[in-house]
Scaffold this motif. Structure first.
Motif, mmCIF file in Angstrom:
data_model
loop_
_atom_site.group_PDB
_atom_site.id
_atom_site.type_symbol
_atom_site.label_atom_id
_atom_site.label_comp_id
_atom_site.label_asym_id
_atom_site.label_seq_id
_atom_site.Cartn_x
_atom_site.Cartn_y
_atom_site.Cartn_z
ATOM 1 N N TYR A 315 0.833 -1.204 0.000
ATOM 2 C CA TYR A 315 0.000 0.000 0.000
ATOM 3 C C TYR A 315 0.869 1.256 0.000
ATOM 4 C CZ TYR A 315 -3.683 -3.309 1.021
ATOM 5 O OH TYR A 315 -4.559 -4.384 0.942
ATOM 6 N N GLY A 316 1.950 1.204 -0.733
ATOM 7 C CA GLY A 316 2.822 2.361 -0.901
ATOM 8 C C GLY A 316 3.527 2.781 0.359
ATOM 9 N N GLY A 317 3.760 1.836 1.278
ATOM 10 C CA GLY A 317 4.438 2.152 2.526
ATOM 11 C C GLY A 317 3.559 2.842 3.556
ATOM 12 N N LYS A 318 2.259 2.920 3.289
ATOM 13 C CA LYS A 318 1.342 3.580 4.223
ATOM 14 C C LYS A 318 0.984 2.630 5.370
ATOM 15 C CE LYS A 318 1.191 7.167 1.522
ATOM 16 N NZ LYS A 318 1.960 8.374 1.868
ATOM 17 N N ASN A 319 0.748 3.219 6.545
ATOM 18 C CA ASN A 319 0.394 2.448 7.732
ATOM 19 C C ASN A 319 -1.126 2.393 7.862
ATOM 20 O OD1 ASN A 319 -0.285 1.975 10.608
ATOM 21 N ND2 ASN A 319 1.934 1.918 10.867
ATOM 22 N N MET A 320 -1.667 1.178 7.889
ATOM 23 C CA MET A 320 -3.120 1.010 7.869
ATOM 24 C C MET A 320 -3.714 0.649 9.231
ATOM 25 S SD MET A 320 -4.160 1.756 4.894
ATOM 26 C CE MET A 320 -3.280 2.250 3.408
ATOM 27 N N ASP A 321 -2.935 0.807 10.300
ATOM 28 C CA ASP A 321 -3.433 0.424 11.629
ATOM 29 C C ASP A 321 -4.691 1.200 12.007
ATOM 30 O OD1 ASP A 321 -1.327 -1.293 11.790
ATOM 31 O OD2 ASP A 321 -0.136 -0.084 13.186
ATOM 32 N N ALA A 322 -4.694 2.521 11.768
ATOM 33 C CA ALA A 322 -5.857 3.343 12.128
ATOM 34 C C ALA A 322 -7.059 2.983 11.268
ATOM 35 C CB ALA A 322 -5.527 4.824 11.979
ATOM 36 N N VAL A 323 -6.821 2.718 9.979
ATOM 37 C CA VAL A 323 -7.920 2.330 9.090
ATOM 38 C C VAL A 323 -8.516 1.004 9.545
ATOM 39 C CG1 VAL A 323 -8.555 1.794 6.706
ATOM 40 C CG2 VAL A 323 -6.880 3.588 7.162
ATOM 41 N N GLN A 324 -7.666 0.076 9.969
ATOM 42 C CA GLN A 324 -8.168 -1.203 10.467
ATOM 43 C C GLN A 324 -9.015 -1.004 11.719
ATOM 44 O OE1 GLN A 324 -7.820 -4.352 8.953
ATOM 45 N NE2 GLN A 324 -9.442 -4.705 10.459
ATOM 46 N N MET A 325 -8.611 -0.071 12.582
ATOM 47 C CA MET A 325 -9.410 0.221 13.773
ATOM 48 C C MET A 325 -10.789 0.760 13.380
ATOM 49 S SD MET A 325 -7.663 -0.668 16.407
ATOM 50 C CE MET A 325 -8.679 0.058 17.682
#
Length: 540
Positions: A315-325
């Motif tokens: 995902y282009g080095g983006k962090n998806m932790d908040a989106v998963q929350m």
């Protein structure tokens, strides 16, 4: 206790007897919220008498008892006339340590910049509680609070947030929330002149113990750390509610953009935290989501752009932790039996929709979770326990707002392509959205998306010719009801059906509709008139 007796005690000089009478009244009525209408005039006199006592120099213990009495009386909106005056609000503001404008006895004010004794702090808290009740229940008091510039005192108090004790901070924030909710005209003053957004942001930073490792990136919370304390969580939620009010109207400019991105970063930090109970965690996250909906959608990249923590290569080095929350929160709200979907679910659906519409990586990640490549095509899309099944069911919900929000969310995940949407939902479930968008004839929405291809599974490719486009699944073979009929019987049944439709149409029970060339619905006679002249053309 008899109100006439209390009133006579208040007129006496003996402070001890007066305080004892009021204390007994408070003890008897601490849980009273419904009052006897016959005693309304006596309660009005009691309000006036208590304010008179507060206007004199009395001991802090007596002040506290008077304020407790006034707090109980202020639950009845019909007796607040003596309090909803300039003098009454200035007295309460002074007791609460709020340096309200418009004069008043400076010696009576308790400044929160000074160290308060425990007794003085209890007076401040009771005065703040009274102000919350009075402002909530009295439009006249709301106007007076504007006239005496109560918000100036509230914002001055916000600047001392690091020295607050819990109750002082909680009710200061709650009062600010109430004033900003009930008086929209004050929000501009709070934002532009009193810098309340900046002050509230600082309150959140301090309360949540945010540590910055980048311009808009906070340090990852320690997994071994204790949950957020209940008191900190309470103040956080009040600050979020006040910020929600202040960010409701359109704002712009570089300074606002900086503040909004800072708020988004703090809210990302909050989404990663847990409190002492799951219920309170969900409540705090709900307020964070409401506030995120008010921020410009361009600021949502702060949720995924955290270079120090790193992200996912795919995902282009983006962090998806908040989106998963956010996805987890959405699923909890969908699974909650008997919940109010409009208030509980639509805010997170709206946030995920706008995030997906404007940020490609967010859309790709959510689609992988919500609409994975189709494999099971023999079951109707609304039947099952997957996130996709639950969202498709919501597309036919009785609440129009819920139905539209769920449909729009899935439509955006499908890059606003009608064909892709129908693949996952079936025409029947999507019809409402397509009618509203004027897309019954197919096509795409207005937003431009990347051209990355959607990958279909082998199972879907094999089954695609046999999928019923209305229901969105492969149906079991059905017996043909007219297979054994003679031609005469078929003709008779067809004519019977035509007559039934004609009768319903003449009685205005139904109205035959057609689709215009632009994809919108219209009465059938109009659509027949709108047919293109060269109907035999093969051109696109």
């Amino acid at each position: 206790m008899d109100l006439n007796t209390i009133l006579s005690q208040l007129e006496a000089v003996d402070e001890v007897d007066m305080e004892e009478s009021l204390r007994r009244y408070v003890g008897e009525n601490s849980h009273t919220f419904t009052f006897d209408p016959k005693e309304e005039s006596l309660r009005i006199k009691l309000c006036q008498s208590v304010l008179s006592v507060l206007g004199r120099q009395v001991k802090p213990s007596c002040q506290k008892t008077c304020l407790e009495t006034l707090r109980i009386l202020s639950r009845d909106k019909r007796v607040l006339a003596p309090v909803a005056t300039r003098e009454g609000m200035l007295i309460l503001g002074g007791m609460a340590g709020l340096k309200a404008g418009g004069g008043g006895d400076e010696n009576r004010n308790i400044s929160q910049e000074d160290t308060l004794s425990e007794e003085q702090e209890r007076v401040v808290v009771e005065a703040l509680k009274c102000l919350c009740n009075v402002v909530y229940n009295s439009p006249a008091a709301q106007q007076v609070s504007v006239d005496v510039q109560l918000v100036d005192g509230l914002c001055a108090t916000l600047s001392t947030a690091r020295t607050w004790h819990h109750d002082v901070g909680l009710f200061t924030l709650r009062l600010l929330f109430l004033v900003s909710a009930l008086r929209p005209d004050v929000r501009g003053v709070l934002r532009r002149e009193l810098h309340a957004v900046t002050l509230l942001t600082e309150v959140l930073e301090h309360t949540l113990d945010v540590s910055w490792v980048g311009p808009y990136e906070s340090a990852r919370p320690d997994p071994q750390a204790l949950p957020t304390a209940a008191e900190d969580n309470e103040r956080t939620m009040e600050a979020l509610k006040a910020l929600f009010n202040l960010t409701l109207s359109d704002t712009g400019g570089e300074e606002d953009d900086h503040h909004f991105r800072l708020i988004a970063a703090i809210l990302r930090h909050l989404l990663m935290l847990k409190t002492e109970t799951e219920e309170k965690t969900e409540e705090a996250h709900s307020h964070a989501i409401n506030l995120l909906n008010n921020l410009p959608v361009s600021c949502l990249d702060v949720l995924i752009d955290v270079p120090v923590q790193g992200g996912l290569e795919m995902y282009g080095g983006k962090n998806m932790d908040a989106v998963q929350m956010l996805i987890d929160f959405m699923e909890k709200r969908m699974d909650k039996q008997g919940s109010n979907y409009k208030e509980g679910l639509t805010p997170v659906l709206s946030l995920l929709t706008e995030g997906s519409r404007h940020h490609r990586e967010i859309r790709r990640y959510i689609k992988a979770q919500v609409l994975p490549p189709l494999k099971e095509v023999k079951i109707r899309p609304e039947i099952g326990t997957t996130t996709r099944n639950k969202l498709v069911r919501l597309m036919t919900h009785v609440d129009m707002g819920v139905k539209q929000t769920a449909a729009e969310f899935l439509f955006v995940l499908c890059k606003e392509s009608v064909d892709n949407l129908l693949k996952y939902t079936g025409y029947g479930n999507a019809a409402g959205l397509l009618v509203a968008r004027g897309l019954l004839a197919g096509g795409r929405g207005e937003t431009q998306y990347s051209e990355d291809e959607d990958s279909d599974t082998d199972e879907y490719k094999c089954a695609k010719p046999f999928i019923n486009p209305i229901t969105g699944h492969v149906e079991d073979p059905m017996p043909n009801p007219i297979e054994e009929m003679t031609e005469e019987q078929k003709e008779y049944e067809a004519q019977k059906l035509v007559n039934m439709f004609d009768k319903l149409s003449r009685q205005n029970v139904i109205r035959p509709m057609g689709v215009r060339p632009d994809g919108t619905l219209a009465p059938l006679e109009e659509t027949l008139c709108d047919q293109p002249e060269d109907s035999g053309s093969d051109s696109d």
